[in-house]
Design a protein around this motif. Structure first.
Motif, PDB file in Angstrom:
ATOM      1  N   LEU A  42       2.889  14.059 -21.489  1.00  0.00           N
ATOM      2  CA  LEU A  42       1.899  13.044 -21.859  1.00  0.00           C
ATOM      3  C   LEU A  42       1.472  13.189 -23.313  1.00  0.00           C
ATOM      4  O   LEU A  42       1.149  12.210 -23.975  1.00  0.00           O
ATOM      5  CB  LEU A  42       0.653  13.162 -20.969  1.00  0.00           C
ATOM      6  CG  LEU A  42       0.830  12.811 -19.501  1.00  0.00           C
ATOM      7  CD1 LEU A  42      -0.435  13.148 -18.726  1.00  0.00           C
ATOM      8  CD2 LEU A  42       1.145  11.330 -19.337  1.00  0.00           C
ATOM      9  N   MET A  43       1.495  14.432 -23.814  1.00  0.00           N
ATOM     10  CA  MET A  43       1.037  14.679 -25.179  1.00  0.00           C
ATOM     11  C   MET A  43       2.050  14.191 -26.227  1.00  0.00           C
ATOM     12  O   MET A  43       1.727  14.048 -27.392  1.00  0.00           O
ATOM     13  CB  MET A  43       0.795  16.186 -25.400  1.00  0.00           C
ATOM     14  CG  MET A  43      -0.326  16.785 -24.562  1.00  0.00           C
ATOM     15  SD  MET A  43      -1.893  15.928 -24.818  1.00  0.00           S
ATOM     16  CE  MET A  43      -2.348  15.604 -23.123  1.00  0.00           C
ATOM     17  N   MET A 103       0.824  -1.214   0.000  1.00  0.00           N
ATOM     18  CA  MET A 103       0.000   0.000   0.000  1.00  0.00           C
ATOM     19  C   MET A 103       0.851   1.254   0.000  1.00  0.00           C
ATOM     20  O   MET A 103       1.995   1.250   0.440  1.00  0.00           O
ATOM     21  CB  MET A 103      -0.925   0.004   1.210  1.00  0.00           C
ATOM     22  CG  MET A 103      -1.920  -1.138   1.181  1.00  0.00           C
ATOM     23  SD  MET A 103      -3.368  -0.759   2.154  1.00  0.00           S
ATOM     24  CE  MET A 103      -4.190  -2.347   2.143  1.00  0.00           C
ATOM     25  N   ARG A 104       0.269   2.317  -0.486  1.00  0.00           N
ATOM     26  CA  ARG A 104       0.919   3.600  -0.654  1.00  0.00           C
ATOM     27  C   ARG A 104       0.239   4.594   0.290  1.00  0.00           C
ATOM     28  O   ARG A 104      -0.952   4.489   0.558  1.00  0.00           O
ATOM     29  CB  ARG A 104       0.647   4.025  -2.107  1.00  0.00           C
ATOM     30  CG  ARG A 104       1.410   5.115  -2.696  1.00  0.00           C
ATOM     31  CD  ARG A 104       1.225   5.108  -4.229  1.00  0.00           C
ATOM     32  NE  ARG A 104      -0.139   4.859  -4.650  1.00  0.00           N
ATOM     33  CZ  ARG A 104      -1.098   5.766  -4.584  1.00  0.00           C
ATOM     34  NH1 ARG A 104      -0.841   6.980  -4.153  1.00  0.00           N
ATOM     35  NH2 ARG A 104      -2.324   5.469  -4.965  1.00  0.00           N
ATOM     36  N   ASP A 105       0.992   5.592   0.782  1.00  0.00           N
ATOM     37  CA  ASP A 105       0.364   6.630   1.592  1.00  0.00           C
ATOM     38  C   ASP A 105      -0.424   7.567   0.680  1.00  0.00           C
ATOM     39  O   ASP A 105      -0.129   7.678  -0.513  1.00  0.00           O
ATOM     40  CB  ASP A 105       1.420   7.425   2.366  1.00  0.00           C
ATOM     41  CG  ASP A 105       2.021   6.599   3.488  1.00  0.00           C
ATOM     42  OD1 ASP A 105       1.315   5.680   3.967  1.00  0.00           O
ATOM     43  OD2 ASP A 105       3.174   6.849   3.861  1.00  0.00           O
ATOM     44  N   ASP A 106      -1.391   8.249   1.263  1.00  0.00           N
ATOM     45  CA  ASP A 106      -2.267   9.128   0.480  1.00  0.00           C
ATOM     46  C   ASP A 106      -1.609  10.496   0.282  1.00  0.00           C
ATOM     47  O   ASP A 106      -2.047  11.502   0.840  1.00  0.00           O
ATOM     48  CB  ASP A 106      -3.611   9.266   1.201  1.00  0.00           C
ATOM     49  CG  ASP A 106      -4.594  10.111   0.407  1.00  0.00           C
ATOM     50  OD1 ASP A 106      -4.528  10.059  -0.842  1.00  0.00           O
ATOM     51  OD2 ASP A 106      -5.410  10.808   1.026  1.00  0.00           O
ATOM     52  N   VAL A 107      -0.546  10.497  -0.513  1.00  0.00           N
ATOM     53  CA  VAL A 107       0.213  11.727  -0.725  1.00  0.00           C
ATOM     54  C   VAL A 107       0.372  11.943  -2.224  1.00  0.00           C
ATOM     55  O   VAL A 107       0.589  10.987  -2.967  1.00  0.00           O
ATOM     56  CB  VAL A 107       1.618  11.610  -0.082  1.00  0.00           C
ATOM     57  CG1 VAL A 107       2.414  12.887  -0.298  1.00  0.00           C
ATOM     58  CG2 VAL A 107       1.494  11.289   1.395  1.00  0.00           C
ATOM     59  N   VAL A 108       0.222  13.203  -2.658  1.00  0.00           N
ATOM     60  CA  VAL A 108       0.386  13.500  -4.076  1.00  0.00           C
ATOM     61  C   VAL A 108       1.877  13.520  -4.404  1.00  0.00           C
ATOM     62  O   VAL A 108       2.640  14.325  -3.863  1.00  0.00           O
ATOM     63  CB  VAL A 108      -0.255  14.851  -4.440  1.00  0.00           C
ATOM     64  CG1 VAL A 108       0.010  15.207  -5.900  1.00  0.00           C
ATOM     65  CG2 VAL A 108      -1.755  14.805  -4.170  1.00  0.00           C
ATOM     66  N   THR A 109       2.307  12.567  -5.253  1.00  0.00           N
ATOM     67  CA  THR A 109       3.726  12.437  -5.573  1.00  0.00           C
ATOM     68  C   THR A 109       3.960  12.432  -7.075  1.00  0.00           C
ATOM     69  O   THR A 109       5.080  12.252  -7.532  1.00  0.00           O
ATOM     70  CB  THR A 109       4.270  11.097  -5.029  1.00  0.00           C
ATOM     71  OG1 THR A 109       3.449  10.042  -5.559  1.00  0.00           O
ATOM     72  CG2 THR A 109       4.243  11.041  -3.518  1.00  0.00           C
ATOM     73  N   ASP A 110       2.879  12.552  -7.848  1.00  0.00           N
ATOM     74  CA  ASP A 110       3.024  12.338  -9.285  1.00  0.00           C
ATOM     75  C   ASP A 110       2.087  13.281 -10.049  1.00  0.00           C
ATOM     76  O   ASP A 110       1.198  13.894  -9.473  1.00  0.00           O
ATOM     77  CB  ASP A 110       2.674  10.869  -9.604  1.00  0.00           C
ATOM     78  CG  ASP A 110       3.400  10.354 -10.838  1.00  0.00           C
ATOM     79  OD1 ASP A 110       3.937  11.185 -11.605  1.00  0.00           O
ATOM     80  OD2 ASP A 110       3.412   9.130 -11.044  1.00  0.00           O
ATOM     81  N   GLY A 111       2.286  13.373 -11.345  1.00  0.00           N
ATOM     82  CA  GLY A 111       1.463  14.236 -12.193  1.00  0.00           C
ATOM     83  C   GLY A 111       2.147  15.574 -12.428  1.00  0.00           C
ATOM     84  O   GLY A 111       3.304  15.774 -12.040  1.00  0.00           O
ATOM     85  N   GLY A 112       1.424  16.493 -13.081  1.00  0.00           N
ATOM     86  CA  GLY A 112       1.973  17.816 -13.332  1.00  0.00           C
ATOM     87  C   GLY A 112       2.835  17.905 -14.583  1.00  0.00           C
ATOM     88  O   GLY A 112       3.641  18.827 -14.707  1.00  0.00           O
ATOM     89  N   TYR A 113       2.693  16.925 -15.493  1.00  0.00           N
ATOM     90  CA  TYR A 113       3.483  16.990 -16.730  1.00  0.00           C
ATOM     91  C   TYR A 113       2.615  16.704 -17.960  1.00  0.00           C
ATOM     92  O   TYR A 113       2.912  15.800 -18.734  1.00  0.00           O
ATOM     93  CB  TYR A 113       4.680  16.035 -16.672  1.00  0.00           C
ATOM     94  CG  TYR A 113       4.405  14.686 -16.032  1.00  0.00           C
ATOM     95  CD1 TYR A 113       3.739  13.684 -16.743  1.00  0.00           C
ATOM     96  CD2 TYR A 113       4.825  14.414 -14.730  1.00  0.00           C
ATOM     97  CE1 TYR A 113       3.490  12.451 -16.168  1.00  0.00           C
ATOM     98  CE2 TYR A 113       4.566  13.182 -14.138  1.00  0.00           C
ATOM     99  CZ  TYR A 113       3.911  12.200 -14.863  1.00  0.00           C
ATOM    100  OH  TYR A 113       3.661  10.983 -14.289  1.00  0.00           O
ATOM    101  N   PRO A 114       1.530  17.509 -18.126  1.00  0.00           N
ATOM    102  CA  PRO A 114       0.626  17.234 -19.257  1.00  0.00           C
ATOM    103  C   PRO A 114       1.334  17.318 -20.616  1.00  0.00           C
ATOM    104  O   PRO A 114       0.997  16.551 -21.520  1.00  0.00           O
ATOM    105  CB  PRO A 114      -0.456  18.309 -19.119  1.00  0.00           C
ATOM    106  CG  PRO A 114       0.107  19.343 -18.219  1.00  0.00           C
ATOM    107  CD  PRO A 114       1.054  18.639 -17.318  1.00  0.00           C
TER     108      PRO A 114
END
Lengths: 95, 492
Positions: A76-77, A62-73
């Protein structure tokens, strides 16, 4: 257990695979060979044994409920065949 | 157990019973998504809250969010449901552009939560018990925008992978009112638990409603699933429309086809969704990327110990403190309202008087101003003081409204100070009231004459005396003294 040609075609359609008549025939032969091979398991008596979903003796990590990813739209394109701003763009899918 | 008024539809050929079951998707309140570390925040730039896992890039593996799991357990406990210590994640396979992996990770045969129960409160204080079939965890899909370009659909994956709880009821509801009541109560419980913000405008809660009709006592009819019902009011409308439609079809000699229909909020009707027929073969199988989800009973017990007092228990307690079932129901529907009410009690106001004041005066004012309790200017403490001053006869009910008005506009004003500084104390002194009465009588001899023939004019005199005293006279005292002075009998 074996599958008929119509079942093969239906499975192909659900998986978005385009099979012509001849390919469907080959696929039917292959699938039935696989099914026959797996069917050997029927020789084992499993009455009273719960279905097994994994053979690994490990608990789900399990992972902790922390935002650690994203922010690179923009990243992704990069692989998208079509994009507009930071939207993916696909052929119109609404009826 | 439950008291329920039968609410059959009267068709041309006799009565029909409506049978309703619901599937509610509730977004889990969490910072990160179910299987990735991307944010769940609403309203970000398109595809900004997307990780490589959410975009289903090759080789990416899901890792489950502990809090999302615990929120599902917490919700299950709040619904008095069976918690399954072992559950399994499956792949639900279908193709759609806003589902990049080509499958949704969901739970099929072994959900994390099993059977439970929810009590619906109906108008008039009746209640109905509705069974919960199951609750399972699954990923949300992304969002498709069809109106940005004539030939293309735009896809935003910010919502893709956000944790959802799908809560499925048993087909235990029998009217539009009960269906709306179910969604309302479920939303209330989720908000008390803090497991879903219940924001239906932002799509945090979405309901699919299954409707069928049958002759009372007969076997279940064929059902239609209505998708896209996104408010408590719409649930009621959708059920009313759909049940009537089915009755009309059957009575005209037709049969109901099991199908998925869309609710059009603008027209207030349901219509069939085209295609989708074959798409219902989801070919579920256990997700090989995920081990079974195994929970410790000890941890479940720990979560159970942190559950807040839920609306049903709170309502029972409020009724025991002297409130009517209706008032208690209004006050417990939202946790914020109940907390506000309880703070008024804690700062010294009497329960029944506080409930009356809030429901009849303060909430009406909030409605008129279009404000919620949270952004309204008057504190629970200030409202408590106003109520206490009325209860102890320090001010009249009429003056109380004026005081509220002043406190409303002067945010930090202390109601006690306002009353003292502006001389708003109620006049209970008999001498002062008699003086005011004599002045009114002296100024209106012809009215005194008329009063002999029309005893109803007494009310006019009371009004004049209240006016004379700037609304501060104790109305009961004015009434009593006036009657004695003008010799009006009680029957008058």
């Amino acid at each position: 257990m074996s599958v008929d040609k119509d079942t093969v075609k239906r499975i192909a359609r659900l998986a978005r695979l385009a099979l012509d008549e001849e390919q469907a025939g080959h696929m039917q032969t292959e699938l039935n060979a696989i099914l026959a091979w797996v069917q050997q398991l029927d020789e084992v008596d499993v009455s009273g044994v719960a279905p097994l979903t994994s053979v690994v003796e490990q608990r789900l990590k399990m992972r902790d409920d922390v935002v650690t990813d994203g922010g690179y739209p923009e990243d992704l394109m990069k692989n998208a065949p079509l994009s507009e701003g930071t939207f993916f763009v696909v052929p119109k899918v609404v009826e | 157990m439950s008291t329920r008024k039968a609410r059959p539809i009267n068709g041309a050929t006799g009565p029909w019973e409506i049978v309703i079951g619901m599937e509610v998707h509730a977004q889990v309140a969490s910072n990160a998504k179910l299987f990735s570390g991307a944010s769940t925040k609403f309203g970000a730039e398109p595809n900004a809250n997307v990780s490589l896992v959410d975009a289903a890039m090759p080789g990416m593996l899901p890792v489950i969010n502990r809090v999302a799991v615990e929120q599902a357990v917490r919700t299950g406990l709040g619904l008095k449901a069976q918690i399954n210590l072992s559950s399994v994640f499956d792949r639900k396979n279908y193709f759609y552009p806003d589902l990049p992996a080509g499958y949704q990770i969901s739970q099929y045969k072994q959900p994390i939560v099993g059977e439970g129960e929810l009590v619906i409160d109906l108008e008039g204080g009746d209640s109905v018990h509705v069974g919960i079939e199951r609750l399972h965890l699954e990923q949300d899909a992304g969002k498709s925008l069809h109106d940005q370009h004539p030939d293309y659909t735009y896809v935003d994956l910010n919502r893709a992978g956000v944790a959802l709880m799908e809560i499925v009821s048993k087909p235990d509801m029998r009217s539009a009112e009960e269906a709306a009541g179910f969604l309302h109560k479920l939303r209330s419980i989720l908000r008390y638990l803090g497991t879903c913000d219940g924001n239906m405008e932002e799509g945090s809660m979405r309901a699919d409603v299954n409707v069928s009709v049958r002759r009372p006592g007969e076997a279940l009819g064929t059902r239609c699933e209505i998708k896209n019902v996104n408010s408590v009011r719409f649930v009621g409308q959708a059920v009313e429309y759909e049940a009537r439609r089915q009755v009309d079809v059957i009575e005209a000699g037709g049969t109901i086809r099991q199908e998925t229909r869309l609710f059009d909020a603008r027209l207030g009707e349901t219509r069939p969704m085209r295609s989708k027929e074959e798409a219902h073969d989801y070919r579920y199988f256990p997700d090989p990327d995920l081990m079974p989800l195994v929970l410790d009973q000890a941890r479940v017990d720990e979560i159970a110990a942190t559950l807040p007092e839920l609306p049903d228990e709170k309502k029972t307690r409020f009724i025991a403190s002297g409130l009517s079932a209706y008032d208690a129901g209004v006050l417990v529907a939202e946790r914020e309202t109940a907390d506000y009410f309880e703070e008024m009690i804690a700062t010294g106001a009497e329960a029944k008087a506080s409930a009356n004041w809030l429901i009849n005066e303060y909430f009406g004012r909030l409605n008129r101003e279009g404000l919620t309790l949270a952004d309204a200017p008057v504190s629970a403490r200030a409202n408590s003081q106003i109520v206490q001053m009325v209860t102890s006869n320090l001010i009249s009910g009429k003056i109380a409204k004026d005081v509220l008005d002043i406190v409303w506009h002067e945010r930090d004003a202390d109601p006690m100070v306002v009353v003292e500084a502006r001389g708003l104390r109620q006049v209970n002194d008999e001498g002062a009231i008699i003086t005011a009465i004599e002045a009114v009588i002296a100024a209106n001899p012809q009215k005194v004459e008329e009063l002999k023939a029309k005893p109803k004019l007494a009310g006019w005199f009371v009004g004049q005396v209240m006016k004379q005293t700037g609304g501060k006279a104790n109305p009961q005292s004015v009434n009593a003294i006036l009657k004695k002075r003008l010799d009006i009998s009680d029957e008058g």
